[in-house]
Design an enzyme around this catalytic site. Structure first.
Site, short mmCIF file in Angstrom:
data_model
loop_
_atom_site.label_atom_id
_atom_site.label_comp_id
_atom_site.label_asym_id
_atom_site.label_seq_id
_atom_site.Cartn_x
_atom_site.Cartn_y
_atom_site.Cartn_z
N ASP A 51 45.69 46.09 98.05
CA ASP A 51 46.29 47.43 98.01
C ASP A 51 47.20 47.57 96.79
O ASP A 51 47.76 48.64 96.55
CB ASP A 51 47.00 47.78 99.33
CG ASP A 51 48.08 46.79 99.72
OD1 ASP A 51 48.36 45.85 98.92
OD2 ASP A 51 48.66 46.93 100.81
N GLU A 121 49.44 41.84 106.46
CA GLU A 121 50.78 41.27 106.25
C GLU A 121 51.50 41.12 107.58
O GLU A 121 51.36 41.98 108.47
CB GLU A 121 51.58 42.20 105.32
CG GLU A 121 50.94 42.33 103.94
CD GLU A 121 51.71 43.26 103.00
OE1 GLU A 121 52.83 43.71 103.35
OE2 GLU A 121 51.19 43.53 101.91
N GLU A 188 53.37 34.72 99.31
CA GLU A 188 53.84 35.42 98.09
C GLU A 188 55.34 35.21 97.91
O GLU A 188 56.13 35.47 98.84
CB GLU A 188 53.51 36.92 98.20
CG GLU A 188 53.96 37.70 96.97
CD GLU A 188 53.35 39.10 96.86
OE1 GLU A 188 52.46 39.44 97.69
OE2 GLU A 188 53.76 39.84 95.95
O1 KIV Z 1 47.40 43.68 96.99
C1 KIV Z 1 47.39 42.60 96.35
O2 KIV Z 1 46.94 42.52 95.21
C2 KIV Z 1 47.92 41.42 97.01
C3 KIV Z 1 48.22 40.22 96.16
C4 KIV Z 1 49.50 40.44 95.44
C5 KIV Z 1 48.23 38.96 96.95
O3 KIV Z 1 48.15 41.44 98.19
#
Ligand code: KIV
Length: 271
Positions: A51, A121, A188
């Protein structure tokens, strides 16, 4: 032929075997057919339709406005040309507030845009959702540490898990998500020692971004590693500047640096 051969199709099984064999896993975002083709041809193991497309594709400040329809559109573009990589698609903000909603949106991502796995998440509160997705045959990647969908709740993009209680919570959450059936974990912006502990404790692959070189693999946002993000985060490296000046060459340089352990270096990590 080893898993390292980019001609071998990546699956949950090959990724887990790579962890067992100590072969680093390379994940990179892509949101369209042209870049997905380059990533796949160069040998990226997992293409993440993140996203982060809210920022890289839509010019937004955060990932929050991204919709499931946006993710389906971009994942379709990627899947159409991908041959070997595992295609991982994000579930968007407010797209998985109940197991039923997560199932509905995952089904759309898998049936309409051919995602192989979905990412969400959150820790303990997502355990029931991960169980339900697993029960219904949806491969899941969990995402702990800095969770960009919660940026306003967190008060900014900050390193997570620095105090002992938060670190222990993250360890407990990662084990609970694995027990619930998660197939992979993205960490992250967490301190290296915490990421190392979680990577050692889990059987599933742990992919780091700003989490040190001890993880089973690395993920970067394509536009950061090509050096075209206005303010690239500290944990990224400009592989366009470091490579041969071409996009395929930059992607290859990133893959090689992850595989040989030279990326991330100390300056990309947090204590
Ligand atoms: O949306 C994304 O690109 C991510 C990465 C930062 C792991 O979740």
């Amino acid at each position: 032929m080893g898993n390292n051969n980019p001609q071998v199709k990546r699956t949950v099984t090959t990724l887990r075997k790579m962890k067992q064999d100590g072969e680093k896993i390379v994940m990179l975002t892509a949101y369209d057919s042209s870049f997905a083709r380059v990533a796949d041809e160069q040998g990226v193991d997992v293409i993440l339709v993140g996203d982060s497309l809210g920022m890289t594709m839509q010019g937004r400040e955060t990932t929050i406005p991204v919709s499931v329809d946006d993710l389906i559109y971009h994942t379709s573009c990627v899947s159409r040309v991908n041959k070997h990589a595992l295609v991982l698609a994000d579930l968007p903000f407010m797209g998985y507030t109940s197991p039923e909603m997560a199932l509905r949106n995952s089904a759309r991502l898998m049936q309409e845009s051919y995602a192989h796995m979905v990412k969400l998440e959150g820790g303990a509160p997502q355990v029931e959702t991960v169980k339900q997705l697993t029960f219904h045959g949806v491969p899941v990647c969990a995402h702990l540490g800095l969770q960009p969908q919660s940026v306003h709740k967190l008060g900014g993009y900050r390193v997570q898990g620095r105090d002992a209680a938060a670190a222990q919570q993250m360890i407990d959450d990662s084990l609970a998500l694995q027990d619930a059936g998660a197939d992979m974990l993205v960490l992250e912006c967490v301190p290296v020692s915490l990421a190392d502990t979680i990577t050692e404790k889990l059987d599933i692959p742990v992919i780091g971004i700003g989490a040190g070189g001890g993880c089973d693999g690395q993920v970067l946002v394509l536009h950061d590693m090509l050096g075209i993000t206005p303010r690239a985060p500290r944990f990224s490296r400009d592989f366009m500047a470091a490579g041969d000046g071409t996009i395929p060459g930059s992607v290859k340089a990133y893959i090689d640096a992850v595989k040989d352990g030279s990326f991330p270096a100390e300056e990309h990590c947090f204590a």
